[in-house]
Write a protein that holds these residues in place. Structure first.
Motif, PDB file in Angstrom:
ATOM      1  N   GLY A  82     -24.401  12.864  33.922  1.00 43.60           N
ATOM      2  CA  GLY A  82     -23.365  13.443  33.058  1.00 43.60           C
ATOM      3  C   GLY A  82     -22.921  12.465  31.992  1.00 43.60           C
ATOM      4  N   ALA A  83     -22.760  11.201  32.365  1.00 45.33           N
ATOM      5  CA  ALA A  83     -22.348  10.177  31.400  1.00 45.33           C
ATOM      6  C   ALA A  83     -23.413   9.953  30.341  1.00 45.33           C
ATOM      7  CB  ALA A  83     -22.034   8.870  32.129  1.00 45.33           C
ATOM      8  N   VAL A  84     -24.679   9.919  30.756  1.00 40.84           N
ATOM      9  CA  VAL A  84     -25.782   9.718  29.806  1.00 40.84           C
ATOM     10  C   VAL A  84     -25.870  10.892  28.847  1.00 40.84           C
ATOM     11  CG1 VAL A  84     -28.291   9.575  29.604  1.00 40.84           C
ATOM     12  CG2 VAL A  84     -27.108   8.149  31.268  1.00 40.84           C
ATOM     13  N   LEU A  85     -25.737  12.124  29.338  1.00 40.14           N
ATOM     14  CA  LEU A  85     -25.772  13.294  28.457  1.00 40.14           C
ATOM     15  C   LEU A  85     -24.601  13.284  27.473  1.00 40.14           C
ATOM     16  CD1 LEU A  85     -26.885  16.130  30.892  1.00 40.14           C
ATOM     17  CD2 LEU A  85     -28.192  15.139  28.999  1.00 40.14           C
ATOM     18  N   GLY A  86     -23.429  12.905  27.934  1.00 38.78           N
ATOM     19  CA  GLY A  86     -22.266  12.803  27.052  1.00 38.78           C
ATOM     20  C   GLY A  86     -22.473  11.761  25.971  1.00 38.78           C
ATOM     21  N   PHE A  87     -23.027  10.623  26.354  1.00 42.44           N
ATOM     22  CA  PHE A  87     -23.310   9.563  25.385  1.00 42.44           C
ATOM     23  C   PHE A  87     -24.351  10.023  24.363  1.00 42.44           C
ATOM     24  CE2 PHE A  87     -25.728   5.824  23.985  1.00 42.44           C
ATOM     25  CZ  PHE A  87     -24.705   5.104  23.393  1.00 42.44           C
ATOM     26  N   SER A  88     -25.372  10.744  24.832  1.00 44.30           N
ATOM     27  CA  SER A  88     -26.409  11.253  23.922  1.00 44.30           C
ATOM     28  C   SER A  88     -25.825  12.228  22.913  1.00 44.30           C
ATOM     29  CB  SER A  88     -27.529  11.921  24.711  1.00 44.30           C
ATOM     30  OG  SER A  88     -28.172  10.993  25.538  1.00 44.30           O
ATOM     31  N   ALA A  89     -24.958  13.118  23.374  1.00 43.87           N
ATOM     32  CA  ALA A  89     -24.317  14.075  22.467  1.00 43.87           C
ATOM     33  C   ALA A  89     -23.450  13.351  21.442  1.00 43.87           C
ATOM     34  CB  ALA A  89     -23.487  15.069  23.263  1.00 43.87           C
ATOM     35  N   MET A  90     -22.740  12.326  21.903  1.00 46.78           N
ATOM     36  CA  MET A  90     -21.901  11.548  20.993  1.00 46.78           C
ATOM     37  C   MET A  90     -22.767  10.823  19.958  1.00 46.78           C
ATOM     38  SD  MET A  90     -19.102   8.608  21.927  1.00 46.78           S
ATOM     39  CE  MET A  90     -20.341   7.414  22.413  1.00 46.78           C
ATOM     40  N   GLN A  91     -23.908  10.318  20.372  1.00 45.31           N
ATOM     41  CA  GLN A  91     -24.816   9.608  19.466  1.00 45.31           C
ATOM     42  C   GLN A  91     -25.371  10.568  18.408  1.00 45.31           C
ATOM     43  OE1 GLN A  91     -25.135   6.387  19.621  1.00 45.31           O
ATOM     44  NE2 GLN A  91     -26.661   6.132  18.027  1.00 45.31           N
ATOM     45  N   LEU A  92     -25.752  11.770  18.831  1.00 36.54           N
ATOM     46  CA  LEU A  92     -26.254  12.766  17.875  1.00 36.54           C
ATOM     47  C   LEU A  92     -25.178  13.150  16.868  1.00 36.54           C
ATOM     48  CD1 LEU A  92     -28.400  15.077  20.185  1.00 36.54           C
ATOM     49  CD2 LEU A  92     -29.214  13.488  18.435  1.00 36.54           C
ATOM     50  N   SER A  93     -23.953  13.280  17.341  1.00 39.18           N
ATOM     51  CA  SER A  93     -22.845  13.600  16.449  1.00 39.18           C
ATOM     52  C   SER A  93     -22.609  12.470  15.444  1.00 39.18           C
ATOM     53  CB  SER A  93     -21.580  13.841  17.280  1.00 39.18           C
ATOM     54  OG  SER A  93     -20.497  14.117  16.463  1.00 39.18           O
ATOM     55  N   ALA A  94     -22.726  11.239  15.884  1.00 40.96           N
ATOM     56  CA  ALA A  94     -22.551  10.089  14.988  1.00 40.96           C
ATOM     57  C   ALA A  94     -23.661  10.038  13.939  1.00 40.96           C
ATOM     58  CB  ALA A  94     -22.529   8.790  15.798  1.00 40.96           C
ATOM     59  N   ILE A  95     -24.879  10.349  14.334  1.00 43.91           N
ATOM     60  CA  ILE A  95     -26.006  10.366  13.391  1.00 43.91           C
ATOM     61  C   ILE A  95     -25.797  11.451  12.341  1.00 43.91           C
ATOM     62  CG2 ILE A  95     -28.467  10.901  13.171  1.00 43.91           C
ATOM     63  CD1 ILE A  95     -28.841   9.426  15.868  1.00 43.91           C
ATOM     64  N   LYS A  96     -25.347  12.621  12.774  1.00 40.18           N
ATOM     65  CA  LYS A  96     -25.090  13.719  11.839  1.00 40.18           C
ATOM     66  C   LYS A  96     -23.989  13.337  10.844  1.00 40.18           C
ATOM     67  CE  LYS A  96     -23.908  18.585  11.642  1.00 40.18           C
ATOM     68  NZ  LYS A  96     -23.514  19.789  12.366  1.00 40.18           N
ATOM     69  N   ALA A  97     -22.935  12.696  11.326  1.00 43.02           N
ATOM     70  CA  ALA A  97     -21.847  12.274  10.443  1.00 43.02           C
ATOM     71  C   ALA A  97     -22.329  11.219   9.444  1.00 43.02           C
ATOM     72  CB  ALA A  97     -20.682  11.732  11.267  1.00 43.02           C
ATOM     73  N   THR A  98     -23.196  10.329   9.885  1.00 45.13           N
ATOM     74  CA  THR A  98     -23.749   9.302   8.992  1.00 45.13           C
ATOM     75  C   THR A  98     -24.609   9.937   7.910  1.00 45.13           C
ATOM     76  OG1 THR A  98     -23.728   7.678  10.781  1.00 45.13           O
ATOM     77  CG2 THR A  98     -25.164   7.214   8.912  1.00 45.13           C
ATOM     78  N   ASP A  99     -25.441  10.900   8.289  1.00 46.20           N
ATOM     79  CA  ASP A  99     -26.271  11.605   7.310  1.00 46.20           C
ATOM     80  C   ASP A  99     -25.407  12.336   6.287  1.00 46.20           C
ATOM     81  OD1 ASP A  99     -28.569  10.698   8.518  1.00 46.20           O
ATOM     82  OD2 ASP A  99     -28.968  12.578   9.594  1.00 46.20           O
ATOM     83  N   GLU A 100     -24.353  12.999   6.759  1.00 49.28           N
ATOM     84  CA  GLU A 100     -23.453  13.719   5.852  1.00 49.28           C
ATOM     85  C   GLU A 100     -22.777  12.742   4.889  1.00 49.28           C
ATOM     86  OE1 GLU A 100     -21.446  17.043   4.235  1.00 49.28           O
ATOM     87  OE2 GLU A 100     -23.153  16.955   5.591  1.00 49.28           O
ATOM     88  N   SER A 101     -22.364  11.607   5.402  1.00 49.96           N
ATOM     89  CA  SER A 101     -21.727  10.590   4.562  1.00 49.96           C
ATOM     90  C   SER A 101     -22.699  10.070   3.503  1.00 49.96           C
ATOM     91  CB  SER A 101     -21.233   9.438   5.437  1.00 49.96           C
ATOM     92  OG  SER A 101     -20.697   8.413   4.652  1.00 49.96           O
ATOM     93  N   LEU A 102     -23.947   9.854   3.881  1.00 47.97           N
ATOM     94  CA  LEU A 102     -24.961   9.401   2.929  1.00 47.97           C
ATOM     95  C   LEU A 102     -25.170  10.429   1.817  1.00 47.97           C
ATOM     96  CD1 LEU A 102     -27.230   7.445   2.048  1.00 47.97           C
ATOM     97  CD2 LEU A 102     -28.750   8.723   3.571  1.00 47.97           C
ATOM     98  N   MET A 103     -25.262  11.704   2.187  1.00 51.54           N
ATOM     99  CA  MET A 103     -25.463  12.750   1.177  1.00 51.54           C
ATOM    100  C   MET A 103     -24.248  12.854   0.256  1.00 51.54           C
ATOM    101  SD  MET A 103     -28.507  13.639   1.474  1.00 51.54           S
ATOM    102  CE  MET A 103     -28.571  14.973   0.302  1.00 51.54           C
ATOM    103  N   ARG A 104     -23.052  12.709   0.795  1.00 49.47           N
ATOM    104  CA  ARG A 104     -21.851  12.755  -0.044  1.00 49.47           C
ATOM    105  C   ARG A 104     -21.830  11.579  -1.027  1.00 49.47           C
ATOM    106  NH1 ARG A 104     -17.815  16.287   0.917  1.00 49.47           N
ATOM    107  NH2 ARG A 104     -18.013  17.554   2.778  1.00 49.47           N
ATOM    108  N   THR A 105     -22.236  10.419  -0.567  1.00 48.42           N
ATOM    109  CA  THR A 105     -22.299   9.248  -1.443  1.00 48.42           C
ATOM    110  C   THR A 105     -23.312   9.473  -2.559  1.00 48.42           C
ATOM    111  OG1 THR A 105     -21.664   7.807   0.383  1.00 48.42           O
ATOM    112  CG2 THR A 105     -22.737   6.764  -1.508  1.00 48.42           C
ATOM    113  N   ARG A 106     -24.478  10.011  -2.217  1.00 43.13           N
ATOM    114  CA  ARG A 106     -25.488  10.322  -3.227  1.00 43.13           C
ATOM    115  C   ARG A 106     -24.965  11.361  -4.214  1.00 43.13           C
ATOM    116  NH1 ARG A 106     -30.955  10.947   0.478  1.00 43.13           N
ATOM    117  NH2 ARG A 106     -31.331   8.723   0.763  1.00 43.13           N
ATOM    118  N   ALA A 107     -24.279  12.379  -3.688  1.00 50.20           N
ATOM    119  CA  ALA A 107     -23.741  13.432  -4.547  1.00 50.20           C
ATOM    120  C   ALA A 107     -22.720  12.871  -5.528  1.00 50.20           C
ATOM    121  CB  ALA A 107     -23.108  14.538  -3.692  1.00 50.20           C
TER     122      ALA A 107
END
Length: 190
Positions: free
Chosen positions: A24-49
């Motif tokens: 359960g802890a590993v799955l929670g950490f994985s979900a949190m990591q995916l969410s962080a990656i998505k937020a980083t990608d969104e931030s990169l696109m906003r900076t480019r925009a």
């Protein structure tokens, strides 16, 4: 002896519970990591925009009487690519930008009129935006037509169209409110 027999399998149950908690802890950490990656990608696109919008806005500011020409040039490229009631594809837009760039004069090496400078600037900025997978468009900001007219420079990516209307994949609605799930950024230019 009776107590030992009643304890059989308890160690295995404890190990299974510990593994379940760990999973359960590993799955929670994985979900949190995916969410962080998505937020980083969104931030990169906003900076480019923001970078693309800033380049276009500053180019418009250098030629203050030509904002309507800039809007017409940028809007024409987007409109040529527009397909009614279909998903927006950035690669189709960028193909039109490449065609537009090929027809634009090279004002770095020759003297150009104001209209030619606008065409050259638009082609260069849109080509740079396409390399960042961003589409640009300029529309009159809602509620500003007339004497206080302002230009809304719209940058969009993914499946979002760089428009301010009620189309399916548009960045905002007609009043300028962002649509849920849209991937875009808008900046006012005077």
């Amino acid at each position: 002896m009776k107590d030992i027999k009643s304890q059989r399998g308890v160690g295995l149950v404890e190990v299974m519970v510990a593994l379940l908690l760990l999973a359960g802890a590993v799955l929670g950490f994985s979900a949190m990591q995916l969410s962080a990656i998505k937020a980083t990608d969104e931030s990169l696109m906003r900076t480019r925009a923001i970078s693309s919008i800033k380049a276009l806005s500053e180019s418009m500011r250098v030629l203050p009487d030509s904002s309507a020409v800039y809007r017409q040039q940028v809007n024409t490229i987007y409109t040529n690519n527009k397909k009614t009631d279909s998903g927006y594809v950035i690669s189709d837009y960028c193909t039109d930008v490449t065609t537009y760039k090929a027809a634009a004069p090279n004002c770095n090496t020759t003297n150009c009129s104001t209209a030619q400078v606008v065409k050259h600037n638009v082609a260069t900025i849109l080509e740079s935006s396409c390399k960042k997978e961003i589409a640009l468009n300029i529309e009159v900001c809602p509620g500003t037509s007339g004497i206080n007219e302002r230009q809304c420079v719209i940058a969009s990516w993914n499946q979002t169209k760089p428009t301010m209307n009620d189309e399916k994949f548009s960045c905002t609605n007609v009043s300028g409110a962002y649509k849920p799930g849209s991937a875009c950024f808008i900046m006012e230019a005077y």
